[in-house]
Write an enzyme that holds these catalytic residues in place. Structure first.
Site, PDB file in Angstrom:
ATOM      1  N   HIS A 149       0.843  -1.202   0.000  1.00 51.41           N
ATOM      2  CA  HIS A 149       0.000   0.000   0.000  1.00 51.41           C
ATOM      3  C   HIS A 149       0.881   1.257   0.000  1.00 51.41           C
ATOM      4  O   HIS A 149       0.482   2.292   0.524  1.00 51.41           O
ATOM      5  CB  HIS A 149      -0.917   0.051   1.224  1.00 51.41           C
ATOM      6  CG  HIS A 149      -1.780  -1.153   1.394  1.00 51.41           C
ATOM      7  ND1 HIS A 149      -3.073  -1.208   0.956  1.00 51.41           N
ATOM      8  CD2 HIS A 149      -1.516  -2.365   1.950  1.00 51.41           C
ATOM      9  CE1 HIS A 149      -3.592  -2.397   1.261  1.00 51.41           C
ATOM     10  NE2 HIS A 149      -2.669  -3.118   1.857  1.00 51.41           N
ATOM     11  N   SER A 190      15.504  22.180 -16.289  1.00 52.25           N
ATOM     12  CA  SER A 190      14.246  22.861 -16.575  1.00 52.25           C
ATOM     13  C   SER A 190      14.540  24.189 -17.240  1.00 52.25           C
ATOM     14  O   SER A 190      15.583  24.805 -16.995  1.00 52.25           O
ATOM     15  CB  SER A 190      13.508  23.096 -15.251  1.00 52.25           C
ATOM     16  OG  SER A 190      12.655  24.211 -15.340  1.00 52.25           O
TER      17      SER A 190
END
Lengths: 457, 457, 457, 457
Positions: free
Chosen positions: B163, B285
Site C-alpha cells: 500500500h 528545466s
C-alpha cells in the site's frame, strides 16, 4: 539480419542515447506549432510591456521590435521554411534562438515570467482551437453530402435491417440521413471539446505561477480566449487531459463514419449491389486482375481503431502520472496531432465518396422479400382493433400471405416524424448551415484578434 | 491560422487524395523490410526453380541471376541507399521495379504464384523473428544489470512496502532481483510470440492458394522457419493477430520496466533519497535553475502506455475486420514497428540507468521506523508457541516495544527460498545466461540458413 | 425518480460506506475459491508440521485434525453450501472463522507464517490452473467441431473473399479448418499462460517473506506446482500481471471465435444463404413476427469486446499501481473470473452451433461469378510460359472470357499444402487429440496430488 | 477440482444453454429500470389515446386504467418488491405480463406501435437522465469539499512539484482548489452527455418507424425531454454510442479523482506526512499488526481503470456491430450501469475523505529546501533588469545562496490570478453553487412533468 543499426545505439555515446530517447518526435511535430508559438510570444510580450513599471521588463519599442521579428518567423513558418533541428529540441527553443540571433539580449528577455511548459500548453490550445473549428467544418461537409444523398433518394426503398437480417421497409433517404444526424451529435461533442479548450493557460509557468504581477486575463483576451484558467495548477493538470477529451470527441466522430463505411462496404458487395462506389476511390489487386476493392472504406474502419487507441493512450498517460507537470505529457503530442489529422482526412475523403456514390434501384427493390412486410401488417391489424400480441401471432402463423406488398407504398405510409415519409430534411439542413456559420464566425473572430495583436506596431 | 495546407487537399486532384489516404506510411516504414523482401523473393524463386517442370517457370540460371540481383539490392538496403518512393507505394513494388529495370522479363516473373499479401505477411514474419530475438537479448541484458545490482546490495536493508506504506524489513537485493525475475517471465512471453511467428505463410497468395504444385514446406525450410502454415487461409487470418500477440508480449515487458521506473522515480525523490540516478540520464528545466529531473524514467512510464495502446489498436483492427485479407491490416504495420522499437530502446536505456544507479545506505537505514518490525515480532511469538491471531493482537497493542531492532539482522533472519537471505542469485544468473545463449544460437542458425540461400549461385 | 437508495448511502454510517466500498464483490466471487483455499491451507499446515522443530507450530495430529475439517468445508463448498457473508469479507476469513469455531486455538494457528495476500495469490493460481486446463479442452472441442465440419464439406466450393469481395475459388473445408487451425494457435497461448501460472507464490507473505525457515518448495510440490516462485517480491508483483496475461490469452481465443461468428452471421444472411444456423440457437423479435435472429453470434461478437476490456482493465490496474502489494489488485478478481467464464461458455456454445450448422450447396455454387476464376486463369497462362505481369494484364483485359469454369474442378486443382485440395486434416486432428490428451493428463496428475494431500491422515 | 458445474452445462438442455447465454444479466440489472419502464409506457399510452381516431387503439378510460396499474407497479418497484425472473427475461416482458394478468386484453395492447428496442432505448435514457443529474450533484459536492479545504489552508505552504521533484513554492490551497476546478470541467462533460441524452427515441420501433400516425413529439414532451430524435434510425444507432459518451464523461471525472487520490496516498506517506487521512477510511492488515492503509484511495485508483475499461468496452461493442439494432447492444447495459454506480460512490466517499483530512504544518514547512526558491529568485533578478536567461544561469551557479527564504512570504508574493495568493475562491464557489442549483432545478422540472403524467386520471 539488419540488427546493425539498433545495436550500434547501445555502444554509442550516452548523451546521444538520452537525447534520442527524450527528444522523441518533438522537433518534427512542432513544425505545426510555429505560428502558435509566435502568436503566444507576441501576446506575452504585449502583456509584459503593459505591466505597471513593466517598461523595465519590456518597453513598448522592444515589444514592437519583437513582434516584427515574430511576424517574420511566422511568415517563414507559413512557407514551410522555418527549420527546427533535433538540436533545437522543440519549436520554443528554436524560436528563442532565432530571436536571440537577431535581437540579442531582447531575445533572451522573452522567457521572462514564462516556462516552456507554459508555452507548450498554450501552443497546443491554439493548435487545438484551430483544428477543432476545421474539424467541425469538415464534419458538417460530410453531413451535407449525406443529407443531399438522402434527399435525392428519399423515396427509394431499401430493406431496413436489425441483426443484419431483413426486418422492415425502409429507404435510402432514412439510411443516409441517420448518419447525417449522427454527425450532428458528434459535432456537439467537438464543440464541447472546443469550450473545454477555450481558456488561456499562460501564466501557469512551471505550474505554480510567478512572483510578478502579470495580467493573465489580458493575455487571454489578446489571444481571443474566452477567459484565463482560474487556477495555475489546474492549467497544468489539464495538459494531456484536454488532449484526451478532444481525441475522445474525434473518436466518436470516427465511430459514426466507420459504421457508415462498414454499411457502404456491405451494401456494395455484389450479393447486395445496392450501392456503386465511385471507382476512383477503389483499388485493384496485385494478383487478382478483376478486383475493385473498397480500400478507402476499409482504411476508415481501421483508422477508427487508430484514433480510439490514440485517445486511450493519452488517457493512460495521464492516469499513470501524478499531478503537476511530468515529462510523460510529451508523449501525448504525437497521438494528439495524428488523431486530429486522421479524423479530418477521413471526413474529407468520405464527403467525396458519398457525393460520388450511386444507387441501383432494381437491386434495392429485389431485397424486399414478403416477410419484410410482416410487422407493418400486424400493426394494420392493430389499427383495425386487434390487440398487438394477437396480431403478432396471427401474422407469424400466416407469413405466406404477405407476398405482393408494394415497397414504395410501404415507405410512403410511415409519415410520423423521423419515419421514411416524415424526414425533416429542412430542419436537418438548417442545423448543418447553422453549424458551419457558427464555426466560420468563430474563425473570423479569432483571425481579427490575432491580426490586431501581430500588427500592433 | 495555418488551415491552408489541409483545406487545399480537399479541392485537390481526386487520385492524389486517394493515394495519400491509402498509401499511409508504408513507403517509409518499408525501409526496414528491404532485406526481408529480398530474402523472401530468393526463397520463392529457388522453390519455383525446383518444381517438377519448373524450368518453364524459373530455370536454375534465371534463379541465379535473380538472386545475384537481390543480393545487390540487399547490400544497398544495408547501406540505407535503396530508395522507396511514394510512387512505389511499398517495398514489394519498389524491388519488383528495380529487378525489372535490370533483368527485364525475368523481373516480371518473380511475382508468379505469389501475391503482395503473401510478401507482406512473410516480410513481417522475418522482421518479427529478428526483432523478437533482439528484444530477448535486450531484456536479458536489463535482467543482468538488475541481478548485478541486486548482488552488490544484497545485504543492504530497504523498507519493504505494501500500500506504499512501510510494511516489513526488506533489502535492495530483494527489490532489484524481483524485477530481474519479472523480466524472465516476460521473456517467456516473447519466446511464445516467437514460436507463434515461426512458420512460413508463403504460398497463401491472396488467402486461397494457387493452382500450381508449389512446395510451401521447401520455402519454409530455405528460410529457416520451423514449418509452413498448414492452412493458407489461416496464414492470411494470422495477419494482424500475430502482430497483436507480439505487441502484447512487448507490453508486458514494458509493464515490468514501467513499475521499475516508477519505483526508481519514487525512491530517488529527496524525501526518500534511497537511490541516486546517474546524472547524465536526467535533465534540467527551462525556468527552474536547480532542477534535475528523471525525464527518462517518466518517458518509460508514458511509453508503456504507448506500446499497450499499439497492441490494443492492432487487436481492434483485427476485431472489426472480417476473415480473409482486408486493407485494414495495413494500419497494423506502423504501431507494430513502433511498439517494437520503443520496447527495445527502453530496455537498452534502462540497463544503462540501472548500472549507473547508486544507493545511499544512511537514507535506506533511516527508513526503518520501529513498526516495520511488528510482523516479524509477531511471528517470533508464534515460533515460541503463541497462536498467530493472539500474537498479532499482542504486538498491535504494544507497538511501542518495537524500537531498537536491527534492520541488518532482520533481513539476515529470513533464510527461506526467495526471502532476503534466501535469494538464489546463481539460479537467476544461470537462467539469464541460458536465455542469451539460446537467442544467440537461434540468430546464428538463421544467419547460416539465409547465408546459404543468398549465396546459392 | 429512484435516486433514493444511493443518496441514502451518503448520510449513512461511515463504516458501512467504507465496508461497502472496500469489500466490493469479493464475498460473492470467492464462492469459486472455497476448494482452492482449503487445499492451500492443507498444504501450508502440512509444511509447517514438517519443519524441524515445527511440532511447536503444528503437530502431526493437529495437521490431521485441520485437514479433516478442511475436507468437510470443501465438501460443503462442492455442494454450494459453504456460505461467505459480507461480514466475512472473503473466503479466507470465512474459512478461518469456520475452523476456529470447530477447532478453537488450532484454527487460529493456520495463519502462522502466512498473510491474506499469500492466500489470495495462491487461490487465484489454483483457480487459474483448473480453468486454463478446462479452457484448453473447451477450445479443443470447438476445433474438433470445426474440423469435422471441414472434412464433411471439404469438396464443397465456396467463394473465397478478400476485402469482403469475391476473390478466388475456395471451399467450405478451407474456411472451417482455417478457424480450427486458428484455435490451435490460441491454445498455445493458453498453455503459455498456464506455464506462467505454474509456480507457487506461497511463503511470500506480505511480499517480503517471513522470519521462519519455511519450506516453500515443499508446499509447491504438495500442491503439484512445477516450482515455487524464486523471489517473494516477484511473487507479489505477479498478482494482476498474471491475470492480465491469462485474460490476454482468453482475448485472443475470443478474437478467433468472434471472426468465426461474424462470418457465420454474414454467410447466413438471406443474400448469401451459404449456411443455415440451427434454429434453436436463434431468437425472434417482440415486434417483427417473421424474425429469426443470430443473437448468440452477435453476443459472441460483443463479449469478445468484453473479455478484451477485462484484460485491458487489469493491465491498467497494474500499470497505475506501484510495486509490492496494493489494494488495487482486488479489483482484478471480478474481470478475471468473468473473462474466463465468458470465454468458456462461448467456446461451448459455439461448438454446438458449428455442429448443428447446415450448408446450401446451390447457394454456394451460385456465388461463383466468372471473375472469381481470373487469378487462376492468369496463373495457368504463367505455367504456359507467360510472365506473370503480362498474364495479369491479359486476363484483366479479357474478363468476359472467364465464364463457364467449374468451381469443383477449380478447388480440386489446388493441391499444395494448405490449399483447398491439400488440407492436412489428419495432421490437424492429430494435433487436436494430442492437446486434449495433454490437458487431461495434467488434470489427472493434479487430482492425484491433491487427493493425496487431502487424505494425508 | 470444481470443474463440475461448468462441464455439466455442456451436456445440458440446449434451450437452457441458449437462454443462459442470451439472457445475460438483464433480469437482474433491469430492477433499476422498473420506474422508467412504467413511466415510458404511461407516456406511450397517453399518446396513443390522443391520436385522431386513436380511441380504437386506446380509449381515455383504458389509458387511465393502465396508468393506475403502472403506478401500482412503480410503487412495488420503489419498495423493491417488483420481481423480474429469469423467465421474464427483462423488465419489459415482466411488466407486460403483470399488466396482462391484471387487465387482460388491455395489457396486450400496450405493445402497439412499439418494440422492445424502443423500450430499452427509452428506459436507458430515463435512467441516464436521472443518474447524470445525480452525478453532477455528487461531483459538485466533492468540489465543494475541496474548495472548503482549500480556503481553510489557503495560506499553508506546500512544496509544488514537477516531475515529482520539489520545484517551486506552492500552497495547500492551490493544490486542493486545482482539483475542485478540475471537477468543474468534468461536470461540463457530464452536462454535454446530458444534452446528448435529452431527446426521446420512442417511436423508432425496430429502427424504422411504424405505419401509424403516432405523435413522437408529444411523447417526448410528456416525458420532459427537450425534443424527439429527428430520425428513427439515428435513434436506434445512438444505442451504445450514447452509453459510451456518458461513460467517457464518467471516466474523465474518475481521472480527476484518481489523481487526487494518488496525491493523497503520496503525501500521507510517512516520508512526507503532509496529510493525515481520516482513520475510519483506512484499513489494517491480516499479518502486519501496525498497518493503517489507504485502501479506499487505492480502490479509487483501480476503479478509475475499471470505469475507463467499461467505456472502452461499449465503444468496441458499437464499433464492431453494423448499423441498425444488433443484439450486441445488450452487453452495453452492465458496464453502463456499473460505471455510473462506481463513479457516484467514488465521488461520495471522496467528499467525505477530503472533509476529514488533516494537515501537518510542520511537515509541510520542512519540505522547503532552499532550491525550491531558485526560480522565484531568478525572476526577481529579472524584475531588477537582468535578462531571464542570464538570471537563470546566475542562480544555477549560486544555488547555495538560497537558504533562509520564507515559504509563507513566497506564496504571499504571487498575487496574479490563479497563483497562490490570487485564488478566486468566490468565483469558484459561485460556480459550484450555480451548478448544483441548475441540476436541482432540472430534477424538479422532471419530477413535476412525470408527476403530472402519472396522475393523469
Amino acid at each position: 539480419m539488419s540488427a546493425g543499426k539498433q545495436s550500434r545505439t547501445v555502444v554509442g555515446d550516452i548523451n546521444s542515447l538520452v537525447l534520442e530517447y527524450t527528444a522523441g518526435q518533438d522537433y518534427k511535430l512542432d513544425r505545426r506549432l510555429v505560428e502558435a508559438d509566435c502568436v503566444g510570444s507576441a501576446a506575452h510580450a504585449s502583456m509584459l510591456a503593459e505591466l505597471p513599471g513593466g517598461a523595465r521588463l519590456f518597453s513598448i519599442s522592444e515589444r514592437d521590435q519583437l513582434i516584427a521579428e515574430l511576424r517574420a518567423i511566422m511568415e517563414l513558418g507559413r512557407r514551410g521554411e522555418f527549420e527546427i533541428t533535433v538540436d533545437d529540441q522543440d519549436v520554443h527553443l528554436a524560436i528563442e534562438r532565432a530571436l536571440t540571433a537577431k535581437l540579442g539580449d531582447l531575445g533572451k528577455k522573452i522567457h521572462t515570467a514564462r516556462s516552456r511548459n507554459d508555452q507548450v500548453a498554450l501552443d497546443l490550445r491554439l493548435y487545438a482551437r484551430e483544428q477543432l473549428l476545421a474539424t467541425v467544418l469538415d464534419a458538417a461537409e460530410l453531413a451535407r453530402a449525406l443529407s443531399k444523398f438522402a434527399r435525392r433518394y428519399a423515396a427509394l426503398p431499401m430493406v431496413g435491417r436489425t441483426h443484419m437480417q431483413p426486418a422492415m421497409p425502409s429507404s435510402v433517404g432514412l439510411w443516409a440521413s441517420a448518419f447525417a444526424e449522427g454527425l450532428l451529435g458528434d459535432i456537439e461533442l467537438l464543440w464541447e471539446a472546443y469550450r473545454q479548450n477555450d481558456s488561456s493557460p499562460l501564466g501557469s509557468a512551471a505550474s505554480y505561477g510567478v512572483p510578478l504581477p502579470i495580467k493573465r486575463e489580458l493575455v487571454a483576451s489578446l489571444l481571443g480566449f474566452k477567459s484565463a484558467e482560474r487556477n495555475v495548477l489546474r492549467a497544468a493538470n489539464q495538459r494531456g487531459k484536454l488532449e484526451s477529451i478532444i481525441l475522445a470527441a474525434m473518436s466518436q466522430t470516427m465511430l459514426t463514419v466507420s459504421r457508415l463505411a462498414q454499411d457502404m462496404i456491405l451494401f456494395s458487395m455484389p450479393e447486395f449491389g445496392y450501392f456503386k462506389l465511385p471507382r476512383e476511390y477503389c483499388t485493384g489487386s496485385s494478383i487478382m486482375p478483376q478486383k475493385n476493392n473498397p480500400d478507402v472504406l476499409e482504411l476508415v474502419r481501421a483508422r477508427t481503431a487508430k484514433v480510439k487507441s490514440f485517445a486511450d493512450c493519452v488517457f493512460a498517460i495521464v492516469q499513470s502520472s501524478p499531478s503537476g507537470y511530468n515529462r510523460d505529457l510529451q508523449e501525448a503530442k504525437e497521438p494528439f496531432m495524428a488523431g486530429i489529422e486522421i479524423t479530418r482526412q477521413t471526413l474529407q475523403i468520405m464527403a467525396q465518396m458519398v457525393s460520388g456514390m450511386r444507387t441501383d434501384r432494381e437491386r434495392l427493390l429485389a431485397g424486399f422479400t414478403p416477410d419484410v412486410f410482416a410487422t407493418d401488417r400486424a400493426i394494420e391489424l392493430v389499427a383495425g382493433g386487434m390487440p398487438f400480441r394477437d396480431a403478432y401471432h396471427h401474422v407469424k402463423d400466416n407469413l405466406d400471405e404477405l407476398a405482393g406488398e408494394d415497397p414504395c407504398e410501404a415507405i410512403r405510409k410511415k409519415t410520423h416524424l423521423g419515419a421514411t415519409n416524415g424526414l425533416d430534411f429542412d430542419g436537418l439542413d438548417a442545423d448543418i448551415r447553422q453549424i458551419s456559420k457558427q464555426a466560420r464566425a468563430e474563425q473570423r473572430r479569432i483571425q481579427r484578434r490575432i491580426g490586431k495583436l501581430m500588427s500592433s506596431t
